[in-house]
Design a protein around this motif. Structure first.
Motif, mmCIF file in Angstrom:
data_model
loop_
_atom_site.group_PDB
_atom_site.id
_atom_site.type_symbol
_atom_site.label_atom_id
_atom_site.label_comp_id
_atom_site.label_asym_id
_atom_site.label_seq_id
_atom_site.Cartn_x
_atom_site.Cartn_y
_atom_site.Cartn_z
ATOM 1 N N ALA A 161 -14.368 33.755 130.286
ATOM 2 C CA ALA A 161 -13.019 34.157 129.865
ATOM 3 C C ALA A 161 -12.978 34.135 128.347
ATOM 4 O O ALA A 161 -13.643 33.303 127.710
ATOM 5 C CB ALA A 161 -11.965 33.215 130.441
ATOM 6 N N ASP A 162 -12.236 35.050 127.771
ATOM 7 C CA ASP A 162 -12.149 35.076 126.305
ATOM 8 C C ASP A 162 -11.179 33.995 125.815
ATOM 9 O O ASP A 162 -10.636 33.215 126.614
ATOM 10 C CB ASP A 162 -11.777 36.482 125.807
ATOM 11 C CG ASP A 162 -10.389 36.932 126.245
ATOM 12 O OD1 ASP A 162 -9.572 36.077 126.653
ATOM 13 O OD2 ASP A 162 -10.115 38.143 126.161
ATOM 14 N N GLY A 176 -8.013 33.709 127.540
ATOM 15 C CA GLY A 176 -8.029 33.385 128.961
ATOM 16 C C GLY A 176 -8.204 34.589 129.875
ATOM 17 O O GLY A 176 -8.065 34.473 131.093
ATOM 18 N N ARG A 177 -8.541 35.752 129.317
ATOM 19 C CA ARG A 177 -8.748 36.934 130.151
ATOM 20 C C ARG A 177 -10.149 36.864 130.769
ATOM 21 O O ARG A 177 -11.145 36.824 130.055
ATOM 22 C CB ARG A 177 -8.595 38.207 129.313
ATOM 23 C CG ARG A 177 -8.828 39.499 130.090
ATOM 24 C CD ARG A 177 -8.342 40.695 129.321
ATOM 25 N NE ARG A 177 -6.902 40.743 129.302
ATOM 26 C CZ ARG A 177 -6.153 41.336 130.242
ATOM 27 N NH1 ARG A 177 -6.727 41.932 131.276
ATOM 28 N NH2 ARG A 177 -4.851 41.350 130.146
ATOM 29 N N ASN A 203 -17.388 36.028 124.885
ATOM 30 C CA ASN A 203 -16.499 35.093 125.577
ATOM 31 C C ASN A 203 -17.018 33.661 125.496
ATOM 32 O O ASN A 203 -16.255 32.727 125.232
ATOM 33 C CB ASN A 203 -16.343 35.502 127.049
ATOM 34 C CG ASN A 203 -15.410 36.693 127.222
ATOM 35 O OD1 ASN A 203 -14.902 37.233 126.244
ATOM 36 N ND2 ASN A 203 -15.204 37.104 128.454
ATOM 37 N N ASN A 251 -15.131 30.557 124.263
ATOM 38 C CA ASN A 251 -14.690 29.671 125.349
ATOM 39 C C ASN A 251 -15.891 29.395 126.250
ATOM 40 O O ASN A 251 -16.255 30.227 127.073
ATOM 41 C CB ASN A 251 -13.585 30.405 126.126
ATOM 42 C CG ASN A 251 -13.169 29.679 127.389
ATOM 43 O OD1 ASN A 251 -13.561 28.540 127.638
ATOM 44 N ND2 ASN A 251 -12.368 30.347 128.204
ATOM 45 N N ALA A 282 -8.384 32.695 135.803
ATOM 46 C CA ALA A 282 -8.546 31.623 134.817
ATOM 47 C C ALA A 282 -7.235 30.869 134.722
ATOM 48 O O ALA A 282 -6.154 31.461 134.856
ATOM 49 C CB ALA A 282 -8.944 32.191 133.457
ATOM 50 N N GLY A 337 -7.698 28.738 130.164
ATOM 51 C CA GLY A 337 -8.793 29.698 130.073
ATOM 52 C C GLY A 337 -10.038 29.301 130.849
ATOM 53 O O GLY A 337 -11.080 29.933 130.722
ATOM 54 N N ARG A 338 -9.948 28.289 131.698
ATOM 55 C CA ARG A 338 -11.116 27.886 132.497
ATOM 56 C C ARG A 338 -11.247 28.825 133.699
ATOM 57 O O ARG A 338 -10.332 28.908 134.515
ATOM 58 C CB ARG A 338 -10.959 26.428 132.949
ATOM 59 C CG ARG A 338 -12.096 25.921 133.838
ATOM 60 C CD ARG A 338 -12.056 24.414 133.980
ATOM 61 N NE ARG A 338 -12.457 23.781 132.743
ATOM 62 C CZ ARG A 338 -13.730 23.488 132.411
ATOM 63 N NH1 ARG A 338 -14.709 23.751 133.255
ATOM 64 N NH2 ARG A 338 -14.004 22.927 131.254
ATOM 65 N N ASN A 359 -3.790 29.529 139.339
ATOM 66 C CA ASN A 359 -4.241 30.225 138.130
ATOM 67 C C ASN A 359 -3.439 31.489 137.870
ATOM 68 O O ASN A 359 -3.040 31.753 136.728
ATOM 69 C CB ASN A 359 -5.733 30.581 138.246
ATOM 70 C CG ASN A 359 -6.631 29.370 138.044
ATOM 71 O OD1 ASN A 359 -6.159 28.252 137.848
ATOM 72 N ND2 ASN A 359 -7.925 29.589 138.106
ATOM 73 N N ASN A 400 -1.605 32.477 134.651
ATOM 74 C CA ASN A 400 -2.302 33.513 133.874
ATOM 75 C C ASN A 400 -2.655 34.672 134.804
ATOM 76 O O ASN A 400 -3.613 34.577 135.562
ATOM 77 C CB ASN A 400 -3.579 32.872 133.279
ATOM 78 C CG ASN A 400 -4.507 33.880 132.623
ATOM 79 O OD1 ASN A 400 -4.146 35.042 132.408
ATOM 80 N ND2 ASN A 400 -5.704 33.443 132.319
#
Lengths: 138, 138
Positions: free
Chosen positions: A21-22, A25-26, A60, A64, B21, B25-26, B60, B64
């Motif tokens: 994820a970037d 959070g994408r 990414n 992260n 995520a 962002g995990r 999640n 997000n």
């Protein structure tokens, strides 16, 4: 499924999927070939260095390092389904360093296509903090 | 690979992998069965409502909504490899609403196991903003 059974099934599979994820959070998702060494999953980018610096999985991981990897087995008979997941933290190994050279050797042992033509790009090492899994028949 | 070819290959596959995520962002990764309707990928949770509220993919998506979905094809002959990805935004359909009922009907047409026993849990709808893909032979 126990962690050791999940790890065993993961290590035996020819292909896994890598989720990164970037910084926003994408999520991003690609299939990878890999080798497992202890609790580390190793994969390589088989491409020219110039292009790989633009690869989203590497961008990414730089933003992260949290990643997830999945191996799954599908059949029409859903009582045969299973999957295993590795959650961990990724880093790019120092190019040309001992760890990267050892990783490429492991990958080349595992895949005939790599034995003929080793990957030339960066090597990603995922330190797995959790092996987990599920199977329908449990 | 064109977007329409990527969409066609995706829609024909029996299983995909869903990356979500959390708010930090995990990434998280699970295999899903699914149906494609236009540019929407539909999947359902086949579990008791109580447990599904704790499912990480649903937590999640609430935190997000950005998700990625992947279908890939592996063979020892790497000239036959291909993968397709759908990037988009996920939401949980209103339980018992028209969209959720239609989605379960589509899923039950596609999978014999769902026809015998429709999924009882929440339905996830991913609005795909980008279909992309790669094949070795290109």
């Amino acid at each position: 499924m126990t962690a050791s059974e999940a790890r065993r099934r993961f290590a035996a599979a020819p292909v896994a999927r890598l989720a990164t994820a970037d910084g926003a959070g994408r999520p991003h998702l690609v299939p990878i070939v890999f080798a497992v060494a202890g609790d580390t999953v190793l994969s390589a980018v088989d491409d020219k260095p110039k292009r790989t610096t633009q690869l989203r999985r590497l961008r990414n991981v730089a933003e992260n390092p949290a990643v997830a990897l999945l191996v799954d087995h599908y059949e029409e008979d859903w009582s045969a389904l299973w999957w295993v997941r590795a959650d961990g933290t990724a880093r790019v190994l120092v190019p040309g360093g001992d760890d990267a050279v050892a990783a490429v050797a492991l990958l080349s042992e595992r895949y005939a296509a790599y034995a003929r033509r080793p990957p030339r790009g960066p090597v990603l090492a995922v330190a797995v903090s959790r092996w987990s899994g599920w199977r329908a028949a449990e």
